[in-house]
Write a protein that holds these residues in place. Sequence first.
Motif, PDB file in Angstrom:
ATOM      1  N   THR A 241      12.728  -1.994  12.473  1.00  0.00           N
ATOM      2  CA  THR A 241      12.201  -2.114  11.135  1.00  0.00           C
ATOM      3  C   THR A 241      10.994  -3.398  11.468  1.00  0.00           C
ATOM      4  O   THR A 241      10.307  -3.589  10.776  1.00  0.00           O
ATOM      5  N   LEU A 245       8.600   0.989  13.424  1.00  0.00           N
ATOM      6  CA  LEU A 245       7.900   1.409  11.924  1.00  0.00           C
ATOM      7  C   LEU A 245       6.611   0.907  11.584  1.00  0.00           C
ATOM      8  O   LEU A 245       5.724   1.597  11.178  1.00  0.00           O
ATOM      9  N   PRO A 246       6.519  -0.476  11.762  1.00  0.00           N
ATOM     10  CA  PRO A 246       5.016  -0.935  11.368  1.00  0.00           C
ATOM     11  C   PRO A 246       4.055  -0.584  12.012  1.00  0.00           C
ATOM     12  O   PRO A 246       3.107  -0.506  11.700  1.00  0.00           O
ATOM     13  N   GLY A 249       4.766   3.874  12.340  1.00  0.00           N
ATOM     14  CA  GLY A 249       5.189   4.591  11.109  1.00  0.00           C
ATOM     15  C   GLY A 249       6.432   5.628  11.823  1.00  0.00           C
ATOM     16  O   GLY A 249       6.891   5.299  12.927  1.00  0.00           O
ATOM     17  N   THR A 250       6.781   6.601  10.816  1.00  0.00           N
ATOM     18  CA  THR A 250       7.851   7.378  11.153  1.00  0.00           C
ATOM     19  C   THR A 250       7.539   8.324  12.191  1.00  0.00           C
ATOM     20  O   THR A 250       8.361   8.701  12.884  1.00  0.00           O
ATOM     21  N   ARG A 292      -2.534   0.728   6.850  1.00  0.00           N
ATOM     22  CA  ARG A 292      -0.962   0.873   6.728  1.00  0.00           C
ATOM     23  C   ARG A 292      -0.842   0.480   5.212  1.00  0.00           C
ATOM     24  O   ARG A 292      -1.631  -0.021   4.497  1.00  0.00           O
ATOM     25  N   ILE A 300       8.362  -3.782   5.863  1.00  0.00           N
ATOM     26  CA  ILE A 300       8.347  -2.806   7.042  1.00  0.00           C
ATOM     27  C   ILE A 300       6.761  -2.430   6.847  1.00  0.00           C
ATOM     28  O   ILE A 300       6.051  -2.547   8.071  1.00  0.00           O
ATOM     29  N   CYS A 302       5.751   1.228   6.461  1.00  0.00           N
ATOM     30  CA  CYS A 302       5.786   2.289   7.345  1.00  0.00           C
ATOM     31  C   CYS A 302       4.503   3.371   6.997  1.00  0.00           C
ATOM     32  O   CYS A 302       4.388   4.005   7.737  1.00  0.00           O
ATOM     33  N   GLU A 322       3.750  11.826   7.604  1.00  0.00           N
ATOM     34  CA  GLU A 322       5.180  11.173   8.244  1.00  0.00           C
ATOM     35  C   GLU A 322       5.662  12.140   9.451  1.00  0.00           C
ATOM     36  O   GLU A 322       4.978  13.123   9.629  1.00  0.00           O
TER      37      GLU A 322
END
Length: 610
Positions: A241, A245-246, A249-250, A292, A300, A302, A322
């Motif tokens: 986290t 993710l930042p 991303g996923t 972002r 976060i 993401c 994603e």
Amino acid sequence: MGNILKVDLTTGTLRSEPISEDIAKKYLGGKGYAVYLLYNYLKEYESKGFSPTDINPLGPENVLIFATGPGTGIPGFPCSGRYHVMALRSPLTGSIGSANSGGEWGPFLKFSGYDMVVIEGASEDPVYLSIVDGSAELRSASDLWGKNVFDTCRILSRRVGGKNISVACIGPAGENLVRMACIMNDEHRAAGRTGLGAVMGSKNLKAIVVSGKKEVPVANRDVFREVSRRCLETMRKNRVTGEGLPTYGTSILINVINTAGGLPYKNWQTGVNPYADKISGETLAETYLTGRRACWGCTIGCGRVTSVSSGPFQIIGTEGPEYESIWALGGSTGVKDLDAIVKANHYCDEFGMDPISMGSTIAAAMELNERGYIPKEDLQGLDLKFGNSTALVEAVWRTAYKAGFGKYLALGSKKLCEIYGHPEISMSVKGLEMPAYDPRAMKGIGLTYATANRGGCHVTGYTVSAEILGIPEKIDPLTPEGKAKWAKLFQDFTCVVNSTVNCLFSTFALGAKDYAELLSAVTGWSLSEDDVLRIGERIYNLERVIINKLGFDGKDDTLPKRLLEEPMPEGPAKGHIVELEKMKEEYYRLRGWVNGVPTAEKLKELEIEI
Ligand code: SF4
């Protein structure tokens, strides 16, 4: 306690009801409260002699609920910018409809003065619902019908004017009753799964616009400030986290899951994608990323802002894709051209469709076609072969408008494969296409898919967290041993998160104890870790009671034949199948279920009155 807005579209009447503290104590809010309400609608139908299995998901008798929870819209409550949507019945699966979305719509609904919106009946003409500063009304949407998601969001935002405006709406796919249609909000955020956009379309409800300035109450501000500070700090220090993710991303997961041998490729014929590098989060960040984006109040962030700057799939300033979208539109279809995947994902947002079900249905059609099961004339020139990026993009818009072969794709993979005589090619559970993890390489997620109430779903209980990422502890992904306990725990805890209503990604850093402390501070109740997990278990069981009434039981808690009988052909999971029956037996025992049905003793123990 807040208020529920109940809207009867058939009569055009709106009424407000207070949230019941007694029900909230048993079911929290969000998903849990919505499950409770849906169960009561079912009971009412039964008392009038109407069988639950006769409910038409696209008929006026279906009920749609938009729900926030006790955490929604509170600054400092980690990842609390979300809302949950539920329906009595999904048009894609026939089971319960359930989906969750971020952005700003959830908090802004709360700021407008309502915690939940319940939609009953169906309107004769297109309408939208406007909720601004506690004042709600239905308005004509004749001028909006036919418009895409982006235009609808922009037009309604301008029409309301001012600050804190958010629009949840359907695009052409929802209007055309495409079974995988989403409810979209804030242009690119989606309550994606189980076809709830088609339910909105069937009710002639184009959009719900919300705006307001109301502050969300917090029972114990001092305690909340301290718990919030500690939780946010934990999230900042966590490698997923606070960093993964930042930064990526996923889609950081593409290479991770491929390395584990569980990234389904070409409609799950294997779990190793030879082109994973070309479609990975790292490649997306290096080549396509321009910014972002975070949901309301999220630290976060993401969300990805991306562009394809040239070529046939050019698109400037879109969002995503994603991990799941890249996999479904790319890996599952064998497409390795990230330009085409970004464009196909953009179309899914623009027309309002779930990219997981869309990509998986196209992949199923590609396999049907390559095996010679689809007559050429049915395809009407669509060259559905694995890896064909042009066909991928074309298939997406054809589905939204049910154009040519799109009318078959619009039914989802289960019905599509049944029509062409090969149901085994649909990689779905209870009719919902499974997401991007092959359970032959991580057995626990197979049990979660099989037993998820809404169908093939990873966010009902993300055991991948323990099996692959080692959170909260590392367990062996390739053994079925002990997975029943983990599946149940993840499922119960996820019910708590979805009823709070929060982002599931917070759980990479925060556990049930953190949630108990956050919830105690904002509600003023005294909740322990065991208390919140018991609430989660209650919600999961009541949801199970609903799907039992809709005709689902142990026979439906299963997986596609490919995963049960075809050994993984290569990679770290080579030779593995999913030993589902063994895990399921243990799982039912832990749940107190017989053949997928909760026993009377279990329901009594959980204080569920049926
Ligand atoms: S982690 Fe991502 S999806 Fe979750 S609330 Fe934050 S920005 Fe939204």
